[in-house]
Design an enzyme around this catalytic site. Structure first.
Site, short mmCIF file in Angstrom:
data_model
loop_
_atom_site.label_atom_id
_atom_site.label_comp_id
_atom_site.label_asym_id
_atom_site.label_seq_id
_atom_site.Cartn_x
_atom_site.Cartn_y
_atom_site.Cartn_z
N LEU A 107 47.87 40.98 44.10
CA LEU A 107 47.93 40.40 42.77
C LEU A 107 46.67 40.81 42.01
O LEU A 107 45.56 40.77 42.57
CB LEU A 107 48.01 38.87 42.84
N ASP A 108 46.82 41.19 40.75
CA ASP A 108 45.67 41.52 39.93
C ASP A 108 44.74 40.31 39.80
O ASP A 108 45.20 39.16 39.95
CB ASP A 108 46.12 41.97 38.54
N PRO A 109 43.46 40.53 39.51
CA PRO A 109 42.51 39.41 39.45
C PRO A 109 42.95 38.25 38.56
O PRO A 109 42.75 37.08 38.91
CB PRO A 109 41.23 40.06 38.92
N VAL A 111 45.99 37.33 37.80
CA VAL A 111 47.29 36.77 38.19
C VAL A 111 47.09 35.69 39.24
O VAL A 111 46.24 35.81 40.14
CB VAL A 111 48.22 37.88 38.72
#
Length: 344
Positions: A107-109, A111
């Protein structure tokens, strides 16, 4: 899965074997000794206890945490923090560290949401998450008022779609096909729409939102994104990192393992969606030595397509290996499961 923890531990077993004396013939003595050693290893080797009977340390060594990832840190940073917290706790309890942890699906930071973390030997199960679907809730930020036909436009994206990973992606930017299982418009407000997306692993939701904006004629980008499910985990029993650290403290400082047992699941939970093969304990010990699963050791097997990914368990529910079904389980001989990951 309810987990019953026990805090008892058994001392490490020791054995001594007298050296071969000089008056024995070397070749005979060596081969006989080697055969005896291999036999003792196979017959005394301990398999992992049933999932409900594992101590806290055993649970951490082969467990999974359904973590609620906060915004800010990367998935890799979160995994490292949890690994270090668990290792510090195990060191305080004079137990072996897990040394590794892995997350299921980056997951992106920014998210948030469902980020299952595999602990210790459970990291060998990472490939299972590639088989399952993901679910997200996303805010679609349109560049003009949301059109009235937004639901019909969204429905056109259900099924296989083409995607090219974004430039910032760590993977090769080749055109790929991903399956959108469901794309529901939950709510619309002026220039924003709330979407629920159930999709194949590896789908780029940011790119999907961009393409939706083009199809609607307004242009759009992704706003807030939260993952609500990574099969077989979902957001109904998420655990925060603070909850886990507190549970480790209750175990170490108060001698109360129950909070920890409620937050950490046996790694077998990861395998809930994988066809299962039940094998005898004798077969499990052979698997631990690197042998495939042979027909005489199979107790029960599913009716699935050849080469399907399967998980092998002992009769008490303890996971033994991942593998591919390559033979008939009711045959008298031959290989039934070729190994991919040994879990014991």
């Amino acid at each position: 899965m309810p987990t019953r923890c026990s805090t008892c531990s058994s001392p490490p077993s020791t054995s001594t074997t007298p050296r071969a004396t000089r008056d024995r013939r070397p070749s005979t003595s060596r081969s006989s000794s080697d055969r005896d050693a291999r036999h003792r290893h196979r017959t005394t080797m301990s398999l992992r206890p049933p999932p409900d009977d594992r101590s806290p340390a055993e649970l951490l060594a082969f467990g999974v945490v359904n973590l609620d990832k906060p915004p800010g840190p990367s998935s890799h940073q979160v995994s490292a923090w949890i690994r270090d917290a668990v290792d510090d706790a195990l060191e305080s309890a004079d137990r072996a560290p897990i040394e590794r942890a892995a997350h299921a699906g980056t997951l992106d930071p920014k998210v948030t949401g469902c980020l299952p973390l595999m602990l210790g030997d459970a990291t060998r199960l990472a490939q299972v998450f590639l088989e399952g679907a993901k679910e997200y809730v996303a805010v679609l930020e349109c560049h003009a008022p949301v059109p009235t036909d937004v639901e019909s436009v969204a429905a056109e994206f259900e099924g296989p779609i083409y995607q090219k990973p974004p430039r910032k992606s760590a993977v090769s930017r080749r055109l790929r096909i991903r399956e959108i299982h469901d794309l529901d418009v939950l709510e619309v407000e002026d220039r924003r729409a709330l979407l629920r997306i159930r999709c194949e692993s590896g789908t780029y939701v940011r790119k999907l939102c961009h393409d939706l904006g083009l199809a609607m004629g307004t242009g759009a980008h992704m706003g807030h994104l939260r993952r609500t499910a990574t099969d077989p985990f979902d957001d109904r029993d998420l655990v925060t990192a603070h909850d886990l650290v507190d549970a480790l403290a209750f175990w170490l400082e108060d001698g109360d393992p129950e909070p920890l047992c409620e937050l950490v699941d046996p790694a077998e939970r990861i395998l809930e969606g994988i066809p299962s093969v039940t094998i005898a304990e004798t077969a499990a010990r052979e698997v631990a030595e690197g042998a495939p699963v042979y027909a005489p050791g199979v107790i029960e097997a599913p009716d699935v397509d050849p080469d399907a990914l399967v998980a092998c368990f002992t009769p008490d529910g303890s996971a033994v290996c991942l593998g591919r079904l390559v033979g008939e389980s009711d045959a008298e001989s031959g290989t039934v499961v070729e190994l991919e990951r040994v879990l014991v």
